[in-house]
Design a protein around this motif. Sequence first.
Motif, mmCIF file in Angstrom:
data_model
loop_
_atom_site.group_PDB
_atom_site.id
_atom_site.type_symbol
_atom_site.label_atom_id
_atom_site.label_comp_id
_atom_site.label_asym_id
_atom_site.label_seq_id
_atom_site.Cartn_x
_atom_site.Cartn_y
_atom_site.Cartn_z
ATOM 1 N N UNK A 185 -38.189 17.246 -0.176
ATOM 2 C CA UNK A 185 -38.833 17.709 -1.401
ATOM 3 C C UNK A 185 -38.075 18.887 -1.981
ATOM 4 N N UNK A 186 -37.944 18.871 -3.295
ATOM 5 C CA UNK A 186 -37.202 19.907 -4.003
ATOM 6 C C UNK A 186 -38.177 20.713 -4.846
ATOM 7 N N UNK A 187 -38.074 22.028 -4.818
ATOM 8 C CA UNK A 187 -38.987 22.855 -5.581
ATOM 9 C C UNK A 187 -38.400 23.297 -6.914
ATOM 10 N N UNK A 212 -39.390 28.295 -8.773
ATOM 11 C CA UNK A 212 -39.971 27.638 -7.606
ATOM 12 C C UNK A 212 -41.404 28.103 -7.384
ATOM 13 N N UNK A 213 -42.310 27.162 -7.105
ATOM 14 C CA UNK A 213 -43.716 27.522 -6.907
ATOM 15 C C UNK A 213 -44.048 27.714 -5.443
ATOM 16 N N UNK A 214 -43.364 27.000 -4.584
ATOM 17 C CA UNK A 214 -43.772 27.066 -3.192
ATOM 18 C C UNK A 214 -42.744 27.773 -2.321
ATOM 19 N N UNK A 259 -44.109 20.031 -5.534
ATOM 20 C CA UNK A 259 -42.660 19.879 -5.451
ATOM 21 C C UNK A 259 -42.273 18.464 -5.869
ATOM 22 N N UNK A 260 -40.997 18.152 -5.749
ATOM 23 C CA UNK A 260 -40.481 16.873 -6.216
ATOM 24 C C UNK A 260 -39.856 16.104 -5.062
ATOM 25 N N UNK A 261 -40.517 15.100 -4.560
ATOM 26 C CA UNK A 261 -39.914 14.232 -3.550
ATOM 27 C C UNK A 261 -39.533 12.901 -4.173
ATOM 28 N N UNK A 262 -38.707 12.144 -3.527
ATOM 29 C CA UNK A 262 -38.217 10.891 -4.107
ATOM 30 C C UNK A 262 -38.632 9.677 -3.296
#
Lengths: 697, 323
Positions: free
Chosen positions: A240-242, A91-93, A103-106
């Motif tokens: 959001x997923x890290x 994880x970066x954040x 991060x990864x949001x959809x």
Amino acid sequence: MSLLAYAEDRDPGESSDTEAEPDALVDFTAMLRQRQREYGGWFGCGSKMQAEQSDQGYYLEQYVLGVLDFSSQYGIDYSISYTAANVIGRPTKFPAYGDYPETFPMVSRSGPCPTPFPFNSRPQRTYGDWWQRAPSATREIQAQNLPKLTTHDYIVVYFEEFVVPTEVAIFETFNPGSVVRIWAYGLTKHWTCLWEATESDLARPALDSRRFAPALKKTTMITKTLRIDFNHSRLNYYTEIDAIMLCGRTVSKTQSLLGKQQKRMQQQTQRQVLASPPAEASDPPATDGSGGPISYKLRTLKFQPNCHEDGATKLHDFINNDLSQFLMDNSVKGGGDLGPPHPLPPPPPPQVCLTDLPFEILLRILSYLDLKSLFRVGQVSRTFYDISTHPLLYAELSLKPYWHVASSELLCTLARRATMLRKLDLSWCGGLGNVSPTEFKKFLTQRGDNLTHLRLNSCKFLNASCIENVGIVCDNLIELSLRNCATDPPLLNFSCLANLKNLERLDLFQTAFETELLLSMLEGNRKLKHLNLAFCGVSVNMDNVAAHLATYNTQLISLDLWKAHFLSARGLQSLARLHQLEELDLGWCLREASLGDGLFQLLTNCPKLKKLFLSAVRGTTERDLMHIAALGKNLEQLDLMGILNITHERAYDILVHCPKLQLLDLSFCDNIMDRDFDLLAEWSRQFNVDIKSSRRY
Amino acid sequence: MHSSLNWTSRLISRALRSSFSTLLETATGGGGGGAAAKSGTTKSGGSGAAAGCPRPRFVSVVCGFAKDNLRHKYKPGKYGEDSWFKASTESADVMGVADGVGGWRSYGIDPGEFSSFLMRTCERLVQCSHFNPKRPVNLLAYSYCELMEQKKPILGSSTACVLILNRETSTVHTANIGDSGFIVVRQGQVVHKSEEQQHYFNTPFQLSLPPPGHGPNVLSDSPESADTMSFPVRDGDVILIATDGVFDNVPEDLMLQVLSEVEGERDPVKLQMTANSLALMARTLSLNSEFLSPFALSARRNNIQARGGKPDDITVVLATVAM
């Protein structure tokens, strides 16, 4: 860039930064220690090996090595901001909370059935139920197949080592609470669901970053591929997923380990069975007040079963002879009072069974069943088999909830039954080679000529000849949805699809195509009402598309051009000629270019506009905002994220003059500061509008 | 600017889509290879090298001063409006600096934001192995395009200088836009040096993102206009990357003297001391109002009577090549 990585880069011998303040360093290490205590050391580098070495292999914690598939992401695929690739690695954040590009949001648009309810990263644009309220909302095909908490988005990731999973941790850094299912892909080429959310799990968690690690089903399967399902209907904003972490035991020898575990589990259950019976007989029954009227009755009578040698026989005698008498003597209505004993048992009801009902009624009853139950009912008897295979029950077919078991054989079976097929949804099926293109083409050739709705989102088995087949066979199509079919070179051979002349809805979200071929399709389908061209890529000349739409597709109601770069003011003016437009999504279009008077023309000529998304359209000026306030009488949803010139006056203006407004997104508008959060909350209450804004977390 | 951005985006999308799809094709069986892995920072590239093939690496340190020490609280990765980054992967070591153009302050835009973001994104791209080790221009271009994909609007402009050491071939590839630059010293002599790119005096080439609507009024150079150089390196070479705060204040012979002392030095502590002294030298000279600095000399060549140093942010990234 978090302080985290900085600490890890430092070798003890090297002081790369002599200007570092000693205070900052101390605080950080203290925080590290505290987090380690809380989360048991997930700050390790890559795959961390703990000292627990038993004969079963190592306990391993590993982060994602790569992403195999995902249904949607916020960023465009060549970027590293807000995209699915951000899930890879540590994880970066985390544990910071906020809306970060790392991060990864959809961004899925696959709306659910309307259920009563209100990244990144890979942010879901279906936070809450705003998309179901928009003009472009769709209805699910064969909705009875869907589970209670439907899946809106998913991501499939793989790790480095095979493990027996004991824990899966998902690091959510923004708006947590969207994970509903965790699947693992075993060596037997089957997916197993390791965890499924219940209603209570999704009760809105605190707005803070969290390491979500639900209790998994006990399993002995070995896996290194996971699929995580998300549902966004409860969220306030994007999630959001890290990172995702898979913990488990590695296996040295697969067979011997499985054998050992199975044997151990058998021994454990045997021990449990032997231990319990003697204890039951000697203990008095619990008087804790739990249970229903019968248990209560038994307690008041101090009824205790005694397990003797011939206890089984005695029990049988009791059940056969005395139980009915017992029940009648102690009637179990109300508070357990002893009512007057009935003199005679009531006469047995007349024998009517289900199959005496008329065929049409039975068909109607069975039409409420989901596909799995329908197949099971068919196993009951010949009559039920005949009813359950009636083609009217297969007029609408959706294999999306059964993506994990969809196979060519299933398609073959369904082909025999579905002679009146009208609506077909094969989304998400066929991953990892379960469905072959040939089988699909055969199915389509046999049953596809009367299809009106066809959804093939994220279908991995699609190739150019499949699409060709669609174009040739299904010329009655009203709706065609081909989301997430992005390959290079684009596999969509539109010259075949140009055969389709009756389309009203075309969905090409995240799918690549050649501009000229799309244009020919637009010319052919004059009745087009809904068009989705989000993420169509950099090779499409949007201005030409807009000009074509204005000429040939004037009945357009909704248009989605999210992240369609290279739309200019000229294109916007063309769009102003679509007078029936109710929904327009121009997020991230128009780049830095100024809009000219394109927006003014659009608002004047499209009075029915209900939903307007101008996320990150940086060229929006204050004049444009004034026009929105003056002309947007029917606006219900307005997104002004990241627009520079918004001031309080303009925002207030819009709130006052747009009476039907329900959603206003003002995130990342720097002029509307964090300290005015209370002011925005006040306005939200006053005008009954849901206002989103960026808080500095 | 718009058309060059189009071209860059097309190039990137094609390149990245093809590389991304190959990443996605590495399916379940067989561990997926290292291509998609986010490798941690490693200093030694020795593992896995073929026998007898030297694997060079950088031993690098950073030092610097913000122009206005009081206003700019220290933040890692930045010195005032300057910014820097260092990252390494298995196949390459990358370093870079960026100098934010101060003129934006009068428009209410923080000049340090753009340069800082540029460098942080370059770092992230390197860590995700999203770059070509032979083309630092592409790295800058990708980073520039990422700016467009941020929710938070970022405006401003900056110069940039990026340097990649390709471990397989022991060559250094560089890309430079503007007046930051680098210098390579070997055996007491300058062997490579970057050229300053300027439109006019004190107006360097710059990557910029102007506020919407002001595009034509703002100087904006595309990443393609960067000056590129590639050259082989040997064990013991000293490489200095710095912003114009150093090159404008410290005369070249003085710099050469300082840099030749650390040739072949592998101890990071000693290297850090040299970097510190160089930065301090630059700072002292910049605040000196009598000294004829290189800036003053070039001003005079442009018919401007100037004297003394040029107060500016100073960033020094000093590295030696170790094989």
